[in-house]
Design a protein around this motif. Structure first.
Motif, PDB file in Angstrom:
ATOM      1  N   GLY A 117       1.025  -1.237  -0.037  1.00 37.65           N
ATOM      2  CA  GLY A 117      -0.273   0.046  -0.046  1.00 37.65           C
ATOM      3  C   GLY A 117       0.554   1.182   0.077  1.00 37.65           C
ATOM      4  O   GLY A 117       1.968   1.329  -0.650  1.00 37.65           O
ATOM      5  N   TRP A 118       0.390   2.538   0.356  1.00 38.80           N
ATOM      6  CA  TRP A 118       1.109   3.424   0.621  1.00 38.80           C
ATOM      7  C   TRP A 118       2.456   3.281   1.763  1.00 38.80           C
ATOM      8  O   TRP A 118       2.175   3.128   2.823  1.00 38.80           O
ATOM      9  N   LEU A 119       3.504   3.388   1.257  1.00 38.79           N
ATOM     10  CA  LEU A 119       4.597   3.457   2.102  1.00 38.79           C
ATOM     11  C   LEU A 119       4.422   4.793   2.973  1.00 38.79           C
ATOM     12  O   LEU A 119       3.905   5.814   2.590  1.00 38.79           O
ATOM     13  N   GLY A 120       5.695   4.845   3.788  1.00 44.08           N
ATOM     14  CA  GLY A 120       5.668   5.933   4.780  1.00 44.08           C
ATOM     15  C   GLY A 120       6.567   7.301   3.974  1.00 44.08           C
ATOM     16  O   GLY A 120       6.930   6.739   2.942  1.00 44.08           O
ATOM     17  N   TRP A 121       6.120   8.286   4.662  1.00 47.78           N
ATOM     18  CA  TRP A 121       6.977   9.561   3.958  1.00 47.78           C
ATOM     19  C   TRP A 121       8.486   9.479   3.998  1.00 47.78           C
ATOM     20  O   TRP A 121       9.007   9.178   5.037  1.00 47.78           O
ATOM     21  N   ALA A 122       9.213   9.516   3.008  1.00 47.20           N
ATOM     22  CA  ALA A 122      10.782   9.530   3.064  1.00 47.20           C
ATOM     23  C   ALA A 122      10.822  11.105   2.959  1.00 47.20           C
ATOM     24  O   ALA A 122      10.156  11.863   2.320  1.00 47.20           O
ATOM     25  N   LYS A 123      12.169  11.545   3.042  1.00 50.47           N
ATOM     26  CA  LYS A 123      12.361  13.193   3.034  1.00 50.47           C
ATOM     27  C   LYS A 123      13.786  13.420   2.664  1.00 50.47           C
ATOM     28  O   LYS A 123      14.889  12.369   3.099  1.00 50.47           O
ATOM     29  N   ASN A 124      14.115  14.332   1.897  1.00 50.36           N
ATOM     30  CA  ASN A 124      15.639  14.675   1.666  1.00 50.36           C
ATOM     31  C   ASN A 124      16.598  13.649   1.394  1.00 50.36           C
ATOM     32  O   ASN A 124      17.645  13.870   1.996  1.00 50.36           O
ATOM     33  N   GLY A 125      16.453  12.964   0.396  1.00 46.22           N
ATOM     34  CA  GLY A 125      17.664  12.029  -0.121  1.00 46.22           C
ATOM     35  C   GLY A 125      17.287  10.795   0.517  1.00 46.22           C
ATOM     36  O   GLY A 125      18.131   9.694   0.128  1.00 46.22           O
ATOM     37  N   GLU A 126      16.256  10.440   1.317  1.00 48.19           N
ATOM     38  CA  GLU A 126      15.927   9.001   1.889  1.00 48.19           C
ATOM     39  C   GLU A 126      15.592   8.204   0.845  1.00 48.19           C
ATOM     40  O   GLU A 126      14.887   8.920  -0.101  1.00 48.19           O
ATOM     41  N   GLY A 127      15.491   6.933   0.880  1.00 51.21           N
ATOM     42  CA  GLY A 127      15.045   6.168  -0.236  1.00 51.21           C
ATOM     43  C   GLY A 127      13.487   5.940   0.181  1.00 51.21           C
ATOM     44  O   GLY A 127      13.054   6.014   1.196  1.00 51.21           O
ATOM     45  N   ALA A 128      12.660   5.937  -1.202  1.00 52.67           N
ATOM     46  CA  ALA A 128      11.142   5.640  -1.114  1.00 52.67           C
ATOM     47  C   ALA A 128      10.790   4.544  -2.154  1.00 52.67           C
ATOM     48  O   ALA A 128      11.210   4.494  -3.256  1.00 52.67           O
ATOM     49  N   GLY A 129      10.231   3.459  -1.546  1.00 54.37           N
ATOM     50  CA  GLY A 129       9.996   2.200  -2.426  1.00 54.37           C
ATOM     51  C   GLY A 129      10.524   0.971  -1.927  1.00 54.37           C
ATOM     52  O   GLY A 129      10.929   1.105  -0.730  1.00 54.37           O
ATOM     53  N   THR A 130      10.952   0.201  -2.783  1.00 57.37           N
ATOM     54  CA  THR A 130      11.811  -1.089  -2.169  1.00 57.37           C
ATOM     55  C   THR A 130      12.975  -1.390  -3.453  1.00 57.37           C
ATOM     56  O   THR A 130      12.883  -0.942  -4.539  1.00 57.37           O
ATOM     57  N   THR A 131      13.933  -2.041  -2.884  1.00 56.69           N
ATOM     58  CA  THR A 131      14.914  -2.624  -3.761  1.00 56.69           C
ATOM     59  C   THR A 131      15.188  -4.130  -3.343  1.00 56.69           C
ATOM     60  O   THR A 131      15.326  -4.827  -2.184  1.00 56.69           O
ATOM     61  N   GLY A 132      15.324  -4.878  -4.389  1.00 59.74           N
ATOM     62  CA  GLY A 132      15.607  -6.243  -4.174  1.00 59.74           C
ATOM     63  C   GLY A 132      14.460  -7.019  -4.371  1.00 59.74           C
ATOM     64  O   GLY A 132      14.668  -8.305  -4.539  1.00 59.74           O
ATOM     65  N   PHE A 133      13.214  -6.812  -4.125  1.00 55.39           N
ATOM     66  CA  PHE A 133      11.984  -7.536  -4.412  1.00 55.39           C
ATOM     67  C   PHE A 133      11.487  -7.779  -5.615  1.00 55.39           C
ATOM     68  O   PHE A 133      10.938  -8.679  -5.709  1.00 55.39           O
ATOM     69  N   GLY A 134      11.722  -6.754  -6.648  1.00 54.97           N
ATOM     70  CA  GLY A 134      11.213  -6.571  -7.889  1.00 54.97           C
ATOM     71  C   GLY A 134       9.681  -6.053  -7.824  1.00 54.97           C
ATOM     72  O   GLY A 134       8.988  -6.441  -8.763  1.00 54.97           O
ATOM     73  N   TYR A 135       9.327  -5.402  -6.931  1.00 59.39           N
ATOM     74  CA  TYR A 135       8.026  -4.838  -6.754  1.00 59.39           C
ATOM     75  C   TYR A 135       7.878  -3.547  -7.511  1.00 59.39           C
ATOM     76  O   TYR A 135       8.966  -2.759  -7.504  1.00 59.39           O
ATOM     77  N   ARG A 136       6.603  -3.386  -7.938  1.00 59.07           N
ATOM     78  CA  ARG A 136       6.520  -2.257  -8.891  1.00 59.07           C
ATOM     79  C   ARG A 136       5.976  -0.912  -7.997  1.00 59.07           C
ATOM     80  O   ARG A 136       5.498  -1.441  -6.957  1.00 59.07           O
ATOM     81  N   ILE A 137       6.045   0.311  -8.389  1.00 60.97           N
ATOM     82  CA  ILE A 137       5.556   1.477  -8.189  1.00 60.97           C
ATOM     83  C   ILE A 137       4.313   1.756  -8.943  1.00 60.97           C
ATOM     84  O   ILE A 137       4.616   1.583 -10.182  1.00 60.97           O
ATOM     85  N   GLU A 138       3.194   1.998  -8.460  1.00 60.22           N
ATOM     86  CA  GLU A 138       1.909   2.595  -8.964  1.00 60.22           C
ATOM     87  C   GLU A 138       1.418   3.979  -8.915  1.00 60.22           C
ATOM     88  O   GLU A 138       0.889   4.546  -9.941  1.00 60.22           O
ATOM     89  N   ALA A 139       2.160   4.501  -8.012  1.00 63.66           N
ATOM     90  CA  ALA A 139       1.694   5.924  -7.682  1.00 63.66           C
ATOM     91  C   ALA A 139       2.722   6.570  -6.765  1.00 63.66           C
ATOM     92  O   ALA A 139       3.440   6.084  -6.051  1.00 63.66           O
ATOM     93  N   VAL A 140       2.847   8.050  -6.815  1.00 61.64           N
ATOM     94  CA  VAL A 140       3.766   8.716  -6.196  1.00 61.64           C
ATOM     95  C   VAL A 140       3.033  10.353  -5.633  1.00 61.64           C
ATOM     96  O   VAL A 140       2.314  10.528  -6.092  1.00 61.64           O
TER      97      VAL A 140
END
Length: 644
Positions: free
Chosen positions: A442-465
């Motif tokens: 679902g919606w991930l938490g808020w990232a800020k100022n250069g922090e990562g947003a999303g996932t890496t290594g899982f192969g998951y897609r992003i649908e909205a921002v």
């Protein structure tokens, strides 16, 4: 016969240096000197004046040959005129003519001749050596017909009757040192005596210098807008300022600047220009200009303060490109703004590229980081961005059809995560917040100022921002899901969690970030097994459970059961803590899902997560590892981790 050198005579009633500078006037006398020594066979000089270039004079005057022969000039007409001078030998043979042009001014247009010798005080590199450095500059009126200055003559400096320095001009600018002990302190008016050539009269001028501890007089400062819209030129409406100043006497060698907010110094605002931030709104802004000079006491003047008016806030414009969609070269991909959703949740579409940039009607912003070639000093904010591209990893900002983006275009590759960092002169005043919608969470938490947003290594897609730019220290409400902003598979796979639900028993193992248990069930979470197996670091995890009848039980180590699964007592809360090197490198976060309430807030590093009362029914738990030093996770809806 040699080529003749002809120069204007300094100190004459009018000095006619060139055809460019209008001087004197009709009837205002000047003079020229033939400074070349005559050759042995030269017996006289003949000269005359012409009003047309290249046309010889109709009348000639002959004078005996000598060194430094002075030729008088009394204009009878205005405009450019030409002096011709030739050498004549004993047989009457004339040499090649030398010419000199001058410009006789129309009434009321004559330019004033500059001082013959200017005396300036440069920066004193050795202020305590007892010597005063002076820079003596000879006038540019002494110049050849091709315009090059000709250093000639000698100058003597006096303080009263005391001779301070004597120098000959072999170059146009001469440096001299004067003992301070000879002239004392305060302002001193030096007498400057200059002799152009042997036999010439002495030209006397006065030059004021500061011997020591002198004071500037006058001076004013005014703040003006660097740019504005419509008729709102007053700086109170705008955000980019420059200070204009004048009136200091004598002319300072340098200036320093300090911008003020409500009379107090603004840290780092020490340039002639100032980019105002949102912090200034409703406050009074002014600038203090300080004049400096050699051996001068600094003098400061402050501009009239003005109150900064309300202005447009900083915004963010952004958009997405999805796999399978065609790239529109004419589109800006910027139709989503300030926290609205770009993309469609649960649509099945796969985001391939993110386009984002700050915008404001009160500030100049950029789409991409400035380069040396841009030479841009007015932009206050831009974004530095990276995207995690399927199969390639983290990549920087790219450009296509003048649109900057992170990710890929037309390659059928997922954008799995992204990072956005504010940059530019006002980056310290703003935070950029952003989050991704990933179907797995679902919606991930808020990232800020250069922090990562999303996932890496899982192969998951992003649908909205979603994105927002907020004043520094302001933050958006936590995501309702309370999820972490970013999940890295290698990090979260170091954790495994197994939930025991009564009455159905143990459920499958899950890794960090995933849900152990069920969120939609009538069963009760009554025990957990948690294991931490570091890839690079030693150590593990310890878990304590709050069990009905016992209260908080002692901590148990990796894979051991925390809680109870073989009795009827209820478990209401958990505490977890890392051990060994893992405790030095990571924080462990954990939260509990309560039937009828939802996910509680995040606890970490030994704090309680769950409920005080055993009447509440826990149904699931999540555990996440976060690197030490990273921003704490934001709890959904601001809920506490421990419900009392």
């Amino acid at each position: 016969m040699a080529s003749l050198s002809i120069l204007p005579v300094l100190g004459a009633e009018a000095v006619y240096p060139s055809s460019i500078l209008p001087r004197g006037g009709v009837g205002v006398p000047g003079a020229f000197v033939v400074e070349s020594a005559p050759t042995a066979d030269t017996v006289s000089f003949s000269y005359g004046y012409s009003a047309t270039v290249g046309l010889e004079p109709t009348e000639w005057t002959t004078v005996p040959a000598a060194e430094n022969v002075v030729i008088p000039f009394v204009p009878t007409s205005t405009g450019v005129q030409y002096l011709w001078v030739v050498e004549v030998d004993g047989t009457g043979l004339m040499g090649v003519a030398a010419t000199r042009s001058m410009n006789v001014a129309e009434p009321g247009t004559a330019l004033k001749a500059p001082p013959v010798v200017s005396v300036m005080e440069p920066e004193d590199a050795l202020p305590n050596d007892g010597m005063i450095p002076l820079k003596l500059t000879l006038t540019e009126d002494l110049r050849k017909r091709n315009g090059w200055p000709v250093p000639r003559g000698a100058v003597t400096l006096f303080d009263g009757t005391t001779e301070l320095a004597r120098v000959s001009f072999d170059i146009r600018v001469k440096d001299v040192l004067v003992p301070q002990s000879q002239i004392g302190t305060g302002y001193r008016d030096l007498r400057v005596e200059y002799v152009q050539y042997p036999g010439a009269g002495t030209i006397t001028e006065t030059a004021r210098i500061c011997a020591a501890s002198c004071t500037f007089s006058g001076g004013s400062a005014k703040v003006v807008s660097l740019w504005w819209g419509g008729n709102r030129s007053h700086p109170s409406y705008n955000s980019s300022y420059r200070v204009e100043y004048s009136g200091f006497s004598p002319t300072p060698l340098s200036y320093t600047y300090q911008w003020l907010r409500d009379g107090a110094a603004i840290r780092g605002a020490t340039s002639v220009e100032y980019l105002s931030s949102w912090v200034d709104v409703g406050r009074q802004v002014s600038v203090r200009v300080t004049a400096h000079g050699a051996r001068m006491n600094p003098r400061s003047v402050t501009s009239t303060p003005f109150t900064v008016r309300e202005r447009d806030a900083m915004h963010v414009d952004y958009g997405l490109s999805s796999v399978g969609s065609s790239w529109e070269s004419s589109a800006c991909y910027c139709d989503t703004k300030d926290g609205d959703t770009a993309g469609t949740t649960d649509s099945g579409r796969v985001v391939e590229a993110l386009i984002a940039f700050p915008a404001s009607s009160s500030y100049i912003t950029r789409v991409a980081p400035a380069t040396d070639a841009d030479n841009d000093t007015t932009s206050v904010l831009w974004f530095e961005m990276e995207g995690f591209v399927q199969g390639r990893g983290w990549e920087g900002l790219k450009e296509k059809s003048h649109t900057y983006y992170v990710g890929s275009v037309g390659e059928n590759r997922r954008l799995e995560a992204f990072r956005v960092k504010p940059a530019g002169p006002h980056a310290s005043f703003y935070d950029v917040w952003y989050r991704a919608y990933v179907p797995k969470y679902g919606w991930l938490g808020w990232a800020k100022n250069g922090e990562g947003a999303g996932t890496t290594g899982f192969g998951y897609r992003i649908e909205a921002v979603q994105m927002r730019v907020l004043p520094k220290g302001t933050r958006p409400s936590a995501s309702g899901t309370g999820n972490a902003p970013f999940y890295n598979k290698a990090t979260q796979n170091q954790v495994t969690v197994q939930a025991y639900l009564r009455p159905t028993g143990w459920k499958s193992l899950v890794h960090g970030g995933s849900t152990a248990g069920l969120t939609d069930t009538s069963q009760r979470l009554n025990a957990v097994r948690v294991d931490v197996d570091g890839v690079r670091y030693s150590g593990g995890v310890q878990v304590s459970a709050k069990v009905e009848g016992d209260g908080w039980r002692p901590y148990v180590s990796d894979t051991k059961v925390a809680g109870t699964y073989d009795g009827t007592d209820r478990t209401s809360a958990y505490r977890m803590r890392l051990t060994g090197e893992m405790a030095q490198q990571y924080d462990i976060y954990y939260r509990v899902h309560v039937a009828g309430t939802g996910w509680l807030g995040w606890a970490r590093n030994g704090a309680g997560a769950g409920t005080e009362s055993y009447t509440y029914r826990n149904t699931a738990v999540q555990v996440v590892l976060v690197k030490k030093g990273e921003r704490p996770l934001m709890s959904g809806y601001g809920r506490a981790a421990y419900k009392r």
